[in-house]
Design a protein around this motif. Sequence first.
Motif, PDB file in Angstrom:
ATOM      1  N   UNK A   4       0.830  -1.201   0.000  1.00 15.04           N
ATOM      2  CA  UNK A   4       0.000   0.000   0.000  1.00 15.04           C
ATOM      3  C   UNK A   4       0.866   1.254   0.000  1.00 15.04           C
ATOM      4  N   UNK A   5       1.897   1.280   0.826  1.00 13.06           N
ATOM      5  CA  UNK A   5       2.803   2.433   0.882  1.00 13.06           C
ATOM      6  C   UNK A   5       3.553   2.592  -0.438  1.00 13.06           C
ATOM      7  N   UNK A   6       4.029   1.464  -0.990  1.00 18.74           N
ATOM      8  CA  UNK A   6       4.743   1.508  -2.260  1.00 18.74           C
ATOM      9  C   UNK A   6       3.855   2.040  -3.372  1.00 18.74           C
ATOM     10  N   UNK A   7       2.594   1.632  -3.368  1.00 20.58           N
ATOM     11  CA  UNK A   7       1.649   2.102  -4.389  1.00 20.58           C
ATOM     12  C   UNK A   7       1.523   3.620  -4.348  1.00 20.58           C
ATOM     13  N   UNK A   8       1.341   4.191  -3.166  1.00 22.90           N
ATOM     14  CA  UNK A   8       1.151   5.641  -3.073  1.00 22.90           C
ATOM     15  C   UNK A   8       2.431   6.398  -3.395  1.00 22.90           C
ATOM     16  N   UNK A   9       3.555   5.850  -3.028  1.00 20.75           N
ATOM     17  CA  UNK A   9       4.824   6.493  -3.380  1.00 20.75           C
ATOM     18  C   UNK A   9       4.988   6.557  -4.897  1.00 20.75           C
ATOM     19  N   UNK A  10       4.699   5.435  -5.573  1.00 17.45           N
ATOM     20  CA  UNK A  10       4.809   5.402  -7.033  1.00 17.45           C
ATOM     21  C   UNK A  10       3.777   6.318  -7.687  1.00 17.45           C
ATOM     22  N   UNK A  11       2.562   6.367  -7.134  1.00 20.04           N
ATOM     23  CA  UNK A  11       1.533   7.253  -7.671  1.00 20.04           C
ATOM     24  C   UNK A  11       1.975   8.713  -7.609  1.00 20.04           C
ATOM     25  N   UNK A  12       2.429   9.132  -6.446  1.00 21.62           N
ATOM     26  CA  UNK A  12       2.811  10.534  -6.251  1.00 21.62           C
ATOM     27  C   UNK A  12       4.039  10.884  -7.092  1.00 21.62           C
ATOM     28  N   UNK A  13       5.031  10.005  -7.088  1.00 21.87           N
ATOM     29  CA  UNK A  13       6.236  10.267  -7.884  1.00 21.87           C
ATOM     30  C   UNK A  13       5.929  10.261  -9.385  1.00 21.87           C
ATOM     31  N   UNK A  14       5.107   9.322  -9.816  1.00 20.03           N
ATOM     32  CA  UNK A  14       4.793   9.208 -11.234  1.00 20.03           C
ATOM     33  C   UNK A  14       4.058  10.415 -11.772  1.00 20.03           C
ATOM     34  N   UNK A  15       2.960  10.786 -11.112  1.00 19.40           N
ATOM     35  CA  UNK A  15       2.184  11.927 -11.595  1.00 19.40           C
ATOM     36  C   UNK A  15       2.858  13.248 -11.264  1.00 19.40           C
ATOM     37  N   UNK A  16       3.699  13.264 -10.236  1.00 19.92           N
ATOM     38  CA  UNK A  16       4.511  14.452  -9.983  1.00 19.92           C
ATOM     39  C   UNK A  16       5.506  14.674 -11.113  1.00 19.92           C
ATOM     40  N   UNK A  17       6.112  13.588 -11.592  1.00 24.34           N
ATOM     41  CA  UNK A  17       7.032  13.679 -12.721  1.00 24.34           C
ATOM     42  C   UNK A  17       6.297  14.124 -13.984  1.00 24.34           C
ATOM     43  N   UNK A  18       5.057  13.658 -14.150  1.00 24.78           N
ATOM     44  CA  UNK A  18       4.225  14.074 -15.281  1.00 24.78           C
ATOM     45  C   UNK A  18       4.028  15.590 -15.268  1.00 24.78           C
TER      46      UNK A  18
END
Length: 350
Positions: A4-18
Motif C-alpha cells: 500500500x505504501x509503495x503504491x502511493x509512493x509510485x503514484x505521487x512520484x509518477x504523476x509528480x514527474x508528469x
Amino acid sequence: MNRFSLYWILQILGWGFFAFVNIFFANLSKGISSVQIWAFIVLAAFYLVSTHFLRYIVKSYEWFKQEISKLLLQALLALLALSLINTIAQVFINIAFGTLNPEEDFKILVISANLFLSFLFYAIWFLSYFLFHFLDNYNTSLKYEAKINEIRLNHLKSQLNPHFIFNALNSVRALVDEDPAKAKSAITRISNILRFSLMMDKKQVIEFADELSTVKDYLALETIRFEERLEVSYIIEDEAYSYKIPPMMLQTIVENAIKHGISNLVKGGVIEIKCREGIDDDLYIQVKNSGRLLTPPTLKAKGEGGHGLSNTLQRLKLIYGEKGTLRIFNSGTQFVITEIKIPKQRVNLE
C-alpha cells in the motif's frame, strides 16, 4: 515497505514527474506563468485521483481474476471513459485558471490530440499496474512454494516425528491382544495420516472435510494413548464444509493443544474443535483445550515463534494477506483457545 505504501509512493512520484515534464517543456517553448504551473499540478492531481478510482474498480470487481478477453474489453472501455472525462476536466481546469483559449482549445484536432494523449497516459498506467500486480503475485507464489516445502519437511521431522510414531505403535501393540479390531483400526488411522502428509504436495488449500478427517484420525490415536484423560468434542457447522483451508493447519493447532495443554495435565482434559461461519463469509476455527497460557506466545509472520504457531501465521499471511488471522488466548482459568479466521475464496488457489 508494504504494498500500500509503495503504491502511493509510485503514484505521487509518477504523476509528480508528469507535472514536472509538462511544466518544463511548456516553459522551454514559450515561457510559463505561475497560474499555468498550478493548472498543470491540478491536472496531475486529477490523473492521480482518477487512476486511483480505476484501481478501486479493478480491485473491487476482481478484474485480474477474469478471463483475458473480458479483462481487455473492460479495460478498453474504462480507459476510453476516463480519457473522455479527463479531456472535459482539462477544459474546466483551464476555465478555472483563466488559461482557456476557445479558438484554439476547441479545435477538433486539439480535442482529438487531448483524447489520444489522455488515453495513452491511462493505458501506460494500467499496463504498469497490471505488470506490478503480476510480478507481486509471482513473487508471493515463489515465497509460498518455498515455505510449503519447508513446512512439509518440518512436519515430517517434528510433527510426525519418530516419537509420535513410537507412541502410536505402542498404543497399537497394547491393543493387539486385547482388541485386535481396534488395533487394526488404529493402524489404518496411522496410515491415513502418513498418506495425507505425503500427498498434500504443493497444494495451497484443500477441502475442509479432508483436513478434518485427518485431525479425527490423529485424535483417535491420541485417545488410545491418553485413554480417559482425553475427551474430544466437535461442533462443526454445515457451512464449514464449503470452505477450503491450508493443509495441515488445523492439524498443527490440534497437535499444539495436545503437546502444550493436555500432556502437561495429570488428569488430562478436553479438546473441543468448533467451526462456524462469520457474518462476513469468513470461517472461524477454534481449538479449545484444557490448560492455561502463563506467557502468551509472540506471533510473528516472519522468523521463529513458540508453540508451533509461527509457520501457521506465515502461511495465513502468504495466502490471505491481512484477511487471515491467528490468535491464542486464555478462556477463563481452565482453557486456552486458538482461533483461526479464513476468508472464503472465490477462486481455486490450488
